[in-house]
Design a protein around this motif. Structure first.
Motif, PDB file in Angstrom:
ATOM      1  N   ALA A 579      -9.601 125.154 -12.097  1.00 24.11           N
ATOM      2  CA  ALA A 579      -9.004 124.557 -10.901  1.00 24.11           C
ATOM      3  C   ALA A 579      -9.970 124.631  -9.725  1.00 24.11           C
ATOM      4  CB  ALA A 579      -7.697 125.268 -10.561  1.00 24.11           C
ATOM      5  N   TYR A 582     -12.363 121.726  -9.999  1.00 23.60           N
ATOM      6  CA  TYR A 582     -11.733 120.443  -9.674  1.00 23.60           C
ATOM      7  C   TYR A 582     -11.533 120.315  -8.173  1.00 23.60           C
ATOM      8  CZ  TYR A 582      -8.808 116.301 -10.152  1.00 23.60           C
ATOM      9  OH  TYR A 582      -8.319 115.017 -10.059  1.00 23.60           O
ATOM     10  N   GLU A 583     -10.991 121.356  -7.563  1.00 22.70           N
ATOM     11  CA  GLU A 583     -10.692 121.295  -6.131  1.00 22.70           C
ATOM     12  C   GLU A 583     -11.962 121.147  -5.302  1.00 22.70           C
ATOM     13  OE1 GLU A 583      -7.941 120.825  -4.930  1.00 22.70           O
ATOM     14  OE2 GLU A 583      -6.417 121.612  -6.268  1.00 22.70           O
ATOM     15  N   SER A 584     -13.076 121.665  -5.793  1.00 25.93           N
ATOM     16  CA  SER A 584     -14.320 121.568  -5.022  1.00 25.93           C
ATOM     17  C   SER A 584     -14.807 120.130  -4.909  1.00 25.93           C
ATOM     18  CB  SER A 584     -15.408 122.430  -5.666  1.00 25.93           C
ATOM     19  OG  SER A 584     -15.880 121.843  -6.871  1.00 25.93           O
ATOM     20  N   ARG A 585     -14.404 119.280  -5.845  1.00 23.57           N
ATOM     21  CA  ARG A 585     -14.780 117.864  -5.823  1.00 23.57           C
ATOM     22  C   ARG A 585     -13.535 116.999  -6.002  1.00 23.57           C
ATOM     23  NH1 ARG A 585     -18.385 120.798  -4.839  1.00 23.57           N
ATOM     24  NH2 ARG A 585     -20.582 120.690  -5.452  1.00 23.57           N
ATOM     25  N   ALA A 586     -12.423 117.432  -5.409  1.00 24.80           N
ATOM     26  CA  ALA A 586     -11.130 116.779  -5.639  1.00 24.80           C
ATOM     27  C   ALA A 586     -11.154 115.308  -5.239  1.00 24.80           C
ATOM     28  CB  ALA A 586     -10.032 117.520  -4.877  1.00 24.80           C
ATOM     29  N   GLU A 587     -11.811 114.994  -4.150  1.00 26.27           N
ATOM     30  CA  GLU A 587     -11.841 113.597  -3.703  1.00 26.27           C
ATOM     31  C   GLU A 587     -12.483 112.705  -4.761  1.00 26.27           C
ATOM     32  OE1 GLU A 587     -13.567 110.905   0.033  1.00 26.27           O
ATOM     33  OE2 GLU A 587     -13.704 113.091   0.077  1.00 26.27           O
ATOM     34  N   TYR A 589     -12.841 113.366  -8.080  1.00 24.63           N
ATOM     35  CA  TYR A 589     -12.070 113.330  -9.320  1.00 24.63           C
ATOM     36  C   TYR A 589     -10.763 112.556  -9.150  1.00 24.63           C
ATOM     37  CZ  TYR A 589     -15.339 116.968 -10.853  1.00 24.63           C
ATOM     38  OH  TYR A 589     -16.467 117.677 -11.191  1.00 24.63           O
ATOM     39  N   ASP A 590     -10.097 112.724  -8.020  1.00 21.96           N
ATOM     40  CA  ASP A 590      -8.863 111.967  -7.778  1.00 21.96           C
ATOM     41  C   ASP A 590      -9.150 110.468  -7.743  1.00 21.96           C
ATOM     42  OD1 ASP A 590      -7.394 114.271  -7.682  1.00 21.96           O
ATOM     43  OD2 ASP A 590      -7.086 114.268  -5.507  1.00 21.96           O
ATOM     44  N   VAL A 606      -3.012 120.549 -10.647  1.00 23.04           N
ATOM     45  CA  VAL A 606      -4.447 120.467 -10.942  1.00 23.04           C
ATOM     46  C   VAL A 606      -4.688 120.516 -12.443  1.00 23.04           C
ATOM     47  CG1 VAL A 606      -6.677 121.627 -10.661  1.00 23.04           C
ATOM     48  CG2 VAL A 606      -5.097 121.481  -8.736  1.00 23.04           C
ATOM     49  N   LYS A 609      -4.255 117.140 -13.951  1.00 19.33           N
ATOM     50  CA  LYS A 609      -5.349 116.242 -13.577  1.00 19.33           C
ATOM     51  C   LYS A 609      -6.612 116.574 -14.378  1.00 19.33           C
ATOM     52  CE  LYS A 609      -4.927 116.855  -9.017  1.00 19.33           C
ATOM     53  NZ  LYS A 609      -5.142 116.618  -7.560  1.00 19.33           N
TER      54      LYS A 609
END
Length: 664
Positions: A579, A582-587, A589-590, A606, A609
């Protein structure tokens, strides 16, 4: 487009870039400008004064050497005024009087209209048709191409002559033939070559072309002569490709602490010979002198540290150790102990993540808190490895061995370790983040020896230069470049002269061709032909490498490691495992979930995703893998087809027998 200015050349208006070399502009316009000291691969010297032109600026006229002059707005240039022609005739006559039988001098005199040079003949006259004409080219080539000053001038007036610093033989001369290449008269001859090449002139001419490009372009491009391969640290961090914390991230706020300028300005010795080969004009093998060690058996001693290379510094980021002191200390001891820096760095990064995740504790590490950034503890592991004791012995066994032990003895989750353990075929992954480059993922994982980048370095052309956008492009790259880079190894040649300096006009090629740097590929082919007498082209080169490459693959298959399952990377190479990642590059990956998969990520956990993204990326990898297999002439399971072996002329019975049952 660069701004243009207007100048007058012989009364005609000409557009030119401000600051452009005047001689090049005039020659491009067809102006008759004689030269002697000028050479296109050397910096201008202005010493022969044959290229003079008359420049009028602000109401004043003066004669200047056009090779050293720069284009300026509003200047008026006369290339054939009477003062110019008279000056050239006088200089040409003086040269002809002193060196009457040298062909290049005779031609210059003819072009300048010199009929009689008897007034300048005398005791200084040299009748040798290969006489040195004091043009300075050789001295400048020695200094500019190989950063030496083996040649220089001695004496004054009539006694002025070119010589070596130590007389007829200089112990520092490496016989690179740069001086012979630029000599306009043949005064410098290559008299012996113990390698007995087929065509030494061909080798020399193409070698000097490369040397000249290095001297001219390296300061503008990779700056290898200043910082070595550590220059890539800066680029990788800026493009989110620098491995940080066991490949979790592609950049880090502290990465600037180990940027190339830090090593250049504070540690690396400048202006010395190359540490790899003395005559190399790239001189990328750098060293830090008088570096005082703080740990290990040589603590307190001042030593010379060879490096760091990019991979060494990149591995520091992977371990979270953003300190140039650590990079050099660790580099020195790896070299001293005979330990591969890439394998050790990647393995320690894996150990650090496992420690922070609770897979192992201080009980297993011998009391060492091996968190990211633990520099002294990391060095102690290295020293333990060298001594053959403690937890360092386990680290020395590599990631694959550690995964098996931790699952077997500590009950670790095998799936998690498989995802974060960055090894393929038992070899630790080299120091590049490949999450956004499926070509690099396949390049690493399909490499016969394992994920080292001498066989499969596609990260720049895929991620930085965007030269292989489609699956077909990637498959072609996964065919061509491993074979091309294998060829370097087969020939024992350095690959840095291929694409670490790129010709200015390389951008005129289509992207896929530009990635190959065709002009430099031809340089290698000419070198091969010059040595062996055998002409070489792309097709023949690829066949040479493909024979070796396919035999290597078959031997791997025979040993039980040459099929599709062995070409599958850990998921960390493809995408985010945790997680935190993912959150570090969330923009990013989303956005991929929305635009590629048509999934709205809003409100989704997360973990879900990550699962959706993983399924997509694994499918993409399989697609490029199968496309690359087909391009290589392999089965869907990654085994060379017998038909391909026949094409290559290696379908020997004992070879085909190994793969016969694996054909599709």
């Amino acid at each position: 487009m660069a701004q243009k200015i207007q100048i007058l050349v012989d009364g005609r208006t000409v557009e030119a870039a401000p600051g452009a070399p005047l001689l090049e502009l005039l020659q491009s316009r067809g102006c008759e400008i004689p030269t002697l000291c000028h050479h296109p691969d050397l910096a201008p010297a202005g010493s022969c004064r044959l290229c003079v032109v008359e420049i009028e600026a602000r109401g004043k006229r003066r004669l200047v050497a056009s090779c050293t002059a720069k284009v300026r707005d509003g200047m008026s240039v006369s290339t054939a005024s009477e003062p110019v022609l008279a000056h050239r005739r006088r200089i040409a006559a003086m040269h002809l009087g002193r060196w009457p039988r040298v062909p290049v001098i005779q031609e210059i005199a003819r072009r300048c209209g010199v009929v009689d040079a008897s007034a300048y003949r005398g005791t200084m006259t040299d009748e040798n048709p290969r006489a040195c004409v004091l043009c300075t080219r050789c001295v400048r080539a020695c200094e500019e191409f190989v950063q030496q000053r083996i040649l220089d001038f001695a004496g004054r007036g009539a006694r002025r002559h070119m010589t070596m610093a130590y007389g007829d033989v200089d112990p520092h001369c490496i016989g690179c033939t740069s001086c012979a290449y630029v000599c306009p008269t043949g005064a410098i001859q290559v008299v012996d070559d113990l390698n007995h090449p087929h065509d030494p002139v061909m080798i020399r001419d193409h070698g000097m072309k490369v040397n000249a490009e290095m001297a001219r372009l390296d300061p503008q491009q990779c700056r290898m002569r200043q910082v070595g391969t550590a220059n890539i640290i800066d680029v990788m961090d800026q493009y989110d490709l620098l491995p940080c914390h066991n490949f979790k991230f592609g950049s880090h706020p502290d990465a600037k602490k180990i940027y190339s300028a830090v090593f250049r300005d504070q540690y690396l010795t400048q202006g010395e010979d190359d540490g790899c080969w003395k005559g190399c004009s790239m001189a990328c093998a750098k060293a830090a002198e008088d570096f005082e060690l703080k740990t290990g058996p040589y603590a307190g001693r001042k030593v010379l540290v060879d490096g760091p290379e990019y991979e060494n510094a990149g591995a520091c980021a992977n371990m979270g150790c953003f300190d140039p002191w650590f990079a050099l200390e660790w580099n020195f001891y790896c070299d001293t102990y005979g330990v591969d820096t890439i394998s050790f760095g990647t393995c320690m990064a894996f150990v650090m993540e496992a420690f922070e995740a609770g897979v192992i504790t201080e009980a297993q590490t011998g009391g060492k808190k091996l968190r990211f950034g633990a520099m002294l503890e990391t060095l102690e592991c290295l020293h333990e490895m060298a001594r053959g004791e403690g937890f360092g012995v386990d680290v020395g066994q590599g990631i694959r061995w550690l995964k098996e032990k931790w699952v077997r003895e500590y009950g670790a989750d095998p799936a998690f370790l498989q995802d974060i353990g960055m090894e393929v075929k038992g070899l630790e992954v080299s120091e590049y983040v490949a999450k956004e480059s499926v070509a690099q993922q396949a390049g690493y994982s399909m490499a016969v020896k394992g994920p080292q980048h001498d066989e499969a370095w596609l990260i720049f052309m895929d991620m930085v230069n965007n030269q292989i956008p489609s699956f077909e492009d990637k498959a072609e790259a996964l065919y061509y470049f491993p074979l091309w880079r294998t060829w370097f190894g087969l020939m024992g040649l350095c690959k840095l002269l291929w694409n670490d300096v790129v010709p200015v006009d390389n951008k005129t090629y289509p992207p896929q061709q530009a990635a190959k740097v065709p002009d430099h590929v031809r340089n290698y082919f000419k070198f091969f032909e010059g040595m062996t007498g055998i002409p070489l082209d792309d097709e023949k080169m690829l066949a040479q490498s493909a024979r070796v490459h396919n035999l290597q693959r078959i031997m791997s298959y025979r040993c039980g490691r040459g099929t599709r399952e062995h070409d599958l990377p850990p998921y960390r190479m493809m995408g985010p495992v945790t997680a935190e990642e993912y959150e570090s590059r969330a923009e990013r990956y989303d956005k991929q979930l929305r635009e590629i998969l048509g999934v709205d990520p809003a409100g989704k956990p997360v973990e879900e995703k990550i699962r959706l993204l993983r399924a997509h990326r694994e499918a993409q990898y399989v697609r490029v893998l199968e496309t690359a297999y087909e391009r290589r002439g392999w089965t869907r399971n990654g085994v060379p087809r017998i038909s391909r072996l026949k094409e290559l002329g290696i379908d020997l019975p004992e070879i085909t027998a190994i793969v016969r049952d694996a054909q599709d």
